[in-house]
Design a protein around this motif. Sequence first.
Motif, mmCIF file in Angstrom:
data_model
loop_
_atom_site.group_PDB
_atom_site.id
_atom_site.type_symbol
_atom_site.label_atom_id
_atom_site.label_comp_id
_atom_site.label_asym_id
_atom_site.label_seq_id
_atom_site.Cartn_x
_atom_site.Cartn_y
_atom_site.Cartn_z
ATOM 1 N N LEU A 164 -85.069 11.148 -23.350
ATOM 2 C CA LEU A 164 -86.152 11.456 -24.267
ATOM 3 C C LEU A 164 -85.591 12.637 -25.069
ATOM 4 C CD1 LEU A 164 -89.599 11.127 -22.536
ATOM 5 C CD2 LEU A 164 -88.739 9.812 -24.356
ATOM 6 N N VAL A 223 -90.974 6.045 -29.399
ATOM 7 C CA VAL A 223 -91.038 5.180 -28.010
ATOM 8 C C VAL A 223 -92.226 4.631 -27.707
ATOM 9 C CG1 VAL A 223 -90.575 5.395 -25.528
ATOM 10 C CG2 VAL A 223 -89.096 6.770 -26.956
ATOM 11 N N ASP A 258 -94.398 2.652 -25.013
ATOM 12 C CA ASP A 258 -94.276 2.529 -23.540
ATOM 13 C C ASP A 258 -95.645 1.309 -23.314
ATOM 14 O OD1 ASP A 258 -93.937 2.498 -21.014
ATOM 15 O OD2 ASP A 258 -94.808 4.515 -20.341
ATOM 16 N N VAL A 300 -91.782 5.109 -18.941
ATOM 17 C CA VAL A 300 -91.295 6.350 -19.738
ATOM 18 C C VAL A 300 -91.779 7.501 -19.005
ATOM 19 C CG1 VAL A 300 -91.251 7.486 -21.887
ATOM 20 C CG2 VAL A 300 -91.415 5.059 -21.719
ATOM 21 N N ALA A 310 -94.971 9.749 -19.900
ATOM 22 C CA ALA A 310 -95.938 9.129 -20.797
ATOM 23 C C ALA A 310 -97.314 8.930 -20.125
ATOM 24 C CB ALA A 310 -95.301 7.897 -21.382
ATOM 25 N N THR A 326 -92.714 15.197 -28.573
ATOM 26 C CA THR A 326 -92.082 16.025 -27.639
ATOM 27 C C THR A 326 -91.490 17.102 -28.330
ATOM 28 O OG1 THR A 326 -89.928 15.072 -27.979
ATOM 29 C CG2 THR A 326 -91.214 13.968 -26.552
ATOM 30 N N VAL A 366 -94.051 9.758 -28.600
ATOM 31 C CA VAL A 366 -94.146 8.907 -27.372
ATOM 32 C C VAL A 366 -95.561 8.349 -27.354
ATOM 33 C CG1 VAL A 366 -93.893 8.768 -24.766
ATOM 34 C CG2 VAL A 366 -92.444 10.228 -26.153
#
Length: 375
Positions: A272, A281, A283, A288, A291, A299, A305
């Motif tokens: 990441l 991303v 998930d 992940v 997550a 992030t 994410v």
Amino acid sequence: MTTVGVLRETAGRERRVALTPDGVGRLRRGGEFRVLVEAGAGRTAWFGDDAYAEAGAEIGPRQQVYDESDVLVVVRPPDDLAALPAGRILIGLLDPLGDPALAEMLAGQGVTAISLDLLPRTLSRAQPMDALTSQANVAGYKAALLAAEAYGGFFPMLVTAAGTSRPAQVLVLGAGVAGLQAIATARRLGALVTGYDVREAARADIASTGAAVLELGEGQNTEDGYARQLAEDEAARQLAALTSAVPRFDVVITTAKVPGGRSPLLVSEEALAALKPGSVVIDLGGNVAGASDDTRAVTEHGVTVIGAPNLASTVPVAASTAYARNVVALVSSLMPEGRLISDSADEVMAAVLLTHGGDVVHPRLRDRPKAKESR
């Protein structure tokens, strides 16, 4: 006549309904079933009470559905299952491997429980009943759309008067039904797509879509179509290889699950941190690092994410329509004359029957130590 009841879903953010008006019509066609729908059960999936009534269903309050139904169909276990009287049949995606206490509770209530998520994908006769596949198909489609929406660039290559934009590089981890649909949808959107799966057969499926295949070493050969949980050393090698490969991509979609087991970690904190700012991303599989379910976070390195374990419910019309057809196929097969078949040798019945006669009867759960926690 056997009464099939349809309840409004109570799980948070659940918009699907277990039986659509089309499903009501299909179920009533043979004349063995009366359908009783809780008022407002289909509202969040855009199916109104009038549509159910036109299809031949009766509409009533929740308690009436509990009191009068011989069979209750749900998507996920309702919060008020204690209201379900003994002798009733409950059909849904009950997740007994993830919540064995639920099976014990239903057995204690004298409920016959049938869980669609126990159905093996290898049974050809059961394909019309395969709700895991139908819902994963919807989730994979939505994952690609969600990724495109969250990504700050274009998915396709665009040539304009202002210049040419390069296509997004998308990596899909896990090539089950959800992963393959995510791959196909991302390709339709114009992205350059690469897929990865630990299973040899799944790698061939990735290649058949026209996507590139990420090769990281030896793969698994499986008999049931599902990946097995990797040994600790295998998982460590896989994670190290993925940590090196993942940062090359703009978008990563993870879909890898192990039925009855812990989801593998595929995107580490190191991966990441190494992704480019603006990367995305998604998930689906719980793969992940850091997550959380149903959350969206950026992030400190600028990577978006999104935890999205229940994406099918965000496409409620398509997901409910597919699920209702799975339910109708199952009920028609296991209750051909409105009564549950008693043939214990029936391969579908043996696969999905969770509790019966006050006992947990499914072989994957009946020999487990009793769960101490209560619902």
